[in-house]
Motif scaffolding. Structure first.
Motif, PDB file in Angstrom:
ATOM      1  N   UNK A   1       0.828  -1.209   0.000  1.00 25.99           N
ATOM      2  CA  UNK A   1       0.000   0.000   0.000  1.00 25.99           C
ATOM      3  C   UNK A   1       0.865   1.262   0.000  1.00 25.99           C
ATOM      4  N   UNK A   2       2.000   1.225   0.702  1.00 27.19           N
ATOM      5  CA  UNK A   2       2.893   2.397   0.759  1.00 27.19           C
ATOM      6  C   UNK A   2       3.567   2.623  -0.585  1.00 27.19           C
ATOM      7  N   UNK A   3       4.007   1.555  -1.239  1.00 26.69           N
ATOM      8  CA  UNK A   3       4.710   1.695  -2.507  1.00 26.69           C
ATOM      9  C   UNK A   3       3.781   2.075  -3.658  1.00 26.69           C
ATOM     10  N   UNK A   4       2.490   1.859  -3.499  1.00 24.27           N
ATOM     11  CA  UNK A   4       1.526   2.260  -4.534  1.00 24.27           C
ATOM     12  C   UNK A   4       1.403   3.776  -4.614  1.00 24.27           C
ATOM     13  N   UNK A   5       1.739   4.465  -3.545  1.00 27.38           N
ATOM     14  CA  UNK A   5       1.617   5.927  -3.503  1.00 27.38           C
ATOM     15  C   UNK A   5       2.864   6.579  -4.101  1.00 27.38           C
ATOM     16  N   UNK A   6       2.662   7.708  -4.726  1.00 30.23           N
ATOM     17  CA  UNK A   6       3.766   8.442  -5.327  1.00 30.23           C
ATOM     18  C   UNK A   6       4.535   9.235  -4.268  1.00 30.23           C
ATOM     19  N   UNK A   7       5.815   9.433  -4.524  1.00 27.60           N
ATOM     20  CA  UNK A   7       6.650  10.267  -3.652  1.00 27.60           C
ATOM     21  C   UNK A   7       6.281  11.728  -3.887  1.00 27.60           C
TER      22      UNK A   7
END
Length: 562
Positions: A478-484
């Motif tokens: 879920x964290x890696x699905x979000x953009x920086x």
């Protein structure tokens, strides 16, 4: 430190006891005793300086008043007869003696110590031999054989004029001497919770409490949250910052116990050490300061997925209507939503805990100066004391809790970034960073978790992860699905390497001995060893009986066949 049968030499004390299993002694805790001696010396120095300054200020007031009276007398002399002036003049000799007396009062400030759970008396004897200006030490224990050992060891070390052996219940002794002892040392087997209420009443104003707890499974684990709540008034959590949380549970219990009697606490040094927790707390009889406990208490929201956390203060302070006044009011909350904003998992609730500083910077500085001049032969753990104090001195005092870089990386199934690289990313963004004495590779920072996860996303871009190792709908997924959303700069900063590491101090102790730990209670080691020996003998007998039975069966079969 040397151990020879039932003879122990540690620091400047040597103790003997007839049976090592009859009276509790743990050689691993020499660091505790070395550190405590240093801490009490630092506290006593600070106390003496304050007493001298107070006496000087008081004397200045007296001298100003006497000068005013003298001017008044001189003024009256001009308008009165000589005989009248002789009757009202203040002798110069009296004024000089009074000044000298007040100065002496300020310089001669001794103090008393209560070691409520003394066991062998080693700690009390070391205090008597190593602490300047100590007047009296009451070495108390409930066991008669322990008190006998204390009495013999006190005489052997020639400190009978300072150390008084006493047989009694620790709580009863403390309740019998309220507001009397300048220093109270509690080093129980397990929890100190049953002794806190009596201790905060027995310690003198601005006195020092030195408290140890060894019930790490309760304070720092999540297996007994109900036990932690009943002992310390707060719920424990399973977390990377569990050791600091344990310290804060203990401080909260001390603070709430003291607050009932109009007393406030000031943590001077609070440490997680090996398998136990040790705090040095000053107690002040100032009801006005007790009001701050509301805003110094905090709840913890801890994400069950990614491990992020948020602090919820239980109260807040705002400026009052009258200039210089303070208004105490309720905090607003919660500080988070029902589900974690980073991974969507639910939060677990911990606390309340102490949310104020763990240490006092001035006190640590004073301790470090004393520790640098310690004799290494007497204080065998000197290097570790210096290392622990150096790390504690670096900690951000206004930031509760820490996270572990490697654990944060493991959520994403990513390679862990080097500490200097990670710290540089935080420093380049303008955030403050420090380590923690409680854990190596730990980070304390005022950076929000949103930026911390952005740092990890940026790191993963340069060091890709194997997405086959990440489960769908996991916290990492879920964290890696979000953009920086932040600009992350990994350029190394000179201040990224903590000064305590550069200095080469012994910061994090390796296990000193095999099978080390808190050890069993006095008297139980012998019982447990006997049980083991008995069980071993039973196993041998049973094995021999089985062998005889097997041989007998063979013989019987041979006879039948013949």
């Amino acid at each position: 430190m040397s151990v020879n049968g039932a003879k122990v030499t540690e620091g400047s004390a040597t103790i003997l006891f007839s049976d090592p299993d009859e009276v509790f002694y743990n050689p691993v805790q020499q660091f505790n005793r070395d550190l405590s001696t240093t801490a009490i010396r630092a506290w006593a120095e600070s106390r003496n300086q304050k007493a001298v300054a107070k006496a000087k200020h008081r004397q200045e007031i007296i001298e100003a008043r006497e000068k005013k009276d003298e001017n008044k007398v001189n003024s009256n002399q001009e308008n009165s007869s000589p005989s009248g002036s002789e009757a009202t003049a203040v002798p110069a000799e009296y004024s000089e003696n009074n000044t000298k007396k007040k100065a002496d009062e300020g310089n001669n400030v001794g103090f008393s110590v209560l070691e409520a759970l003394s066991a062998t008396g080693l700690r009390a004897i070391r205090y008597a031999r190593e602490l300047p200006d100590v007047k009296k030490i009451l070495a108390n224990d409930l066991l008669a054989r322990a008190v006998e050992a204390i009495d013999a060891n006190v005489k052997r070390n020639d400190v009978a004029h300072i150390v008084i052996p006493n047989k009694g219940d620790a709580n009863s002794v403390m309740h019998s001497f309220k507001n009397q002892y300048d220093v109270i040392d509690l080093d129980p087997y397990g929890t100190a919770a049953p002794f806190l209420d009596a201790a905060v009443q027995s310690v003198a104003d601005n006195g020092l409490l030195c408290i140890t707890c060894t019930d790490s499974a309760v304070l720092a684990g999540n297996a007994y949250p109900e036990k932690c709540f009943s002992n310390y008034g707060g719920t424990s959590l399973r977390s990377d910052f569990c050791h600091e949380q344990a310290i804060r549970h203990l401080l909260y219990a001390i603070a709430t116990a003291a607050a009932k009697y109009g007393r406030a606490i000031k943590p001077l040094l609070s440490l997680s050490i090996d398998f136990y927790f040790r705090v040095f707390v000053q107690v002040e009889a100032k009801p006005a300061l007790v009001k701050n406990l509301h805003s110094q208490s905090a709840l913890i929201y801890h994400c069950s997925g990614c491990g992020s956390y948020s602090i919820q203060r239980m109260g807040k302070t705002v400026p009052g209507r009258i200039p210089g006044s303070t208004k105490y009011t309720n905090a607003t909350g919660p500080t988070i939503s029902a589900n974690c904003e980073h991974c969507g998992f639910v939060h677990h609730l911990g606390g309340p805990v102490w949310g104020g500083p763990l240490h006092d910077a001035e006190f640590i500085g004073r301790m470090r100066k004393i520790a640098e001049n310690l004799d290494e032969e007497t204080y065998g753990t000197k290097r570790r004391i210096l290392g622990m104090l150096a790390v504690a001195a670096e900690e951000l005092l206004d930031i509760p809790f820490y996270f572990i870089i490697s654990q944060t990386a493991s959520v994403l199934r990513a390679q862990s970034p080097p500490q200097n690289t990670f710290v540089s990313a935080l420093l380049n963004a303008g955030y403050r960073v420090s380590g923690s004495h409680a854990k190596s590779n730990a980070i304390k920072t005022d950076a929000p978790w949103a930026y911390i996860w952005d740092v990890m996303r940026a790191w993963v871009q340069d060091h890709p992860v194997n997405y086959n190792n990440i489960k769908p709908n996991s916290a990492g997924s879920m964290i890696l699905k979000k953009e920086c959303t932040s600009k992350v700069d990994f350029t190394l900063q000179p201040g990224a390497e903590f000064s305590s590491k550069k200095a080469g101090y012994t910061r994090y102790q390796m296990n000193p001995t095999e099978n080390w730990g808190p050890k069993a209670k006095a008297g139980k080691r012998k019982i447990s060893e006997t049980d083991v020996q008995t069980k071993s003998i039973d196993k041998v007998i049973l094995s021999n009986l089985k062998l005889l039975f097997f041989v007998a069966n063979i013989l019987v079969n041979c006879i039948v066949d013949s």
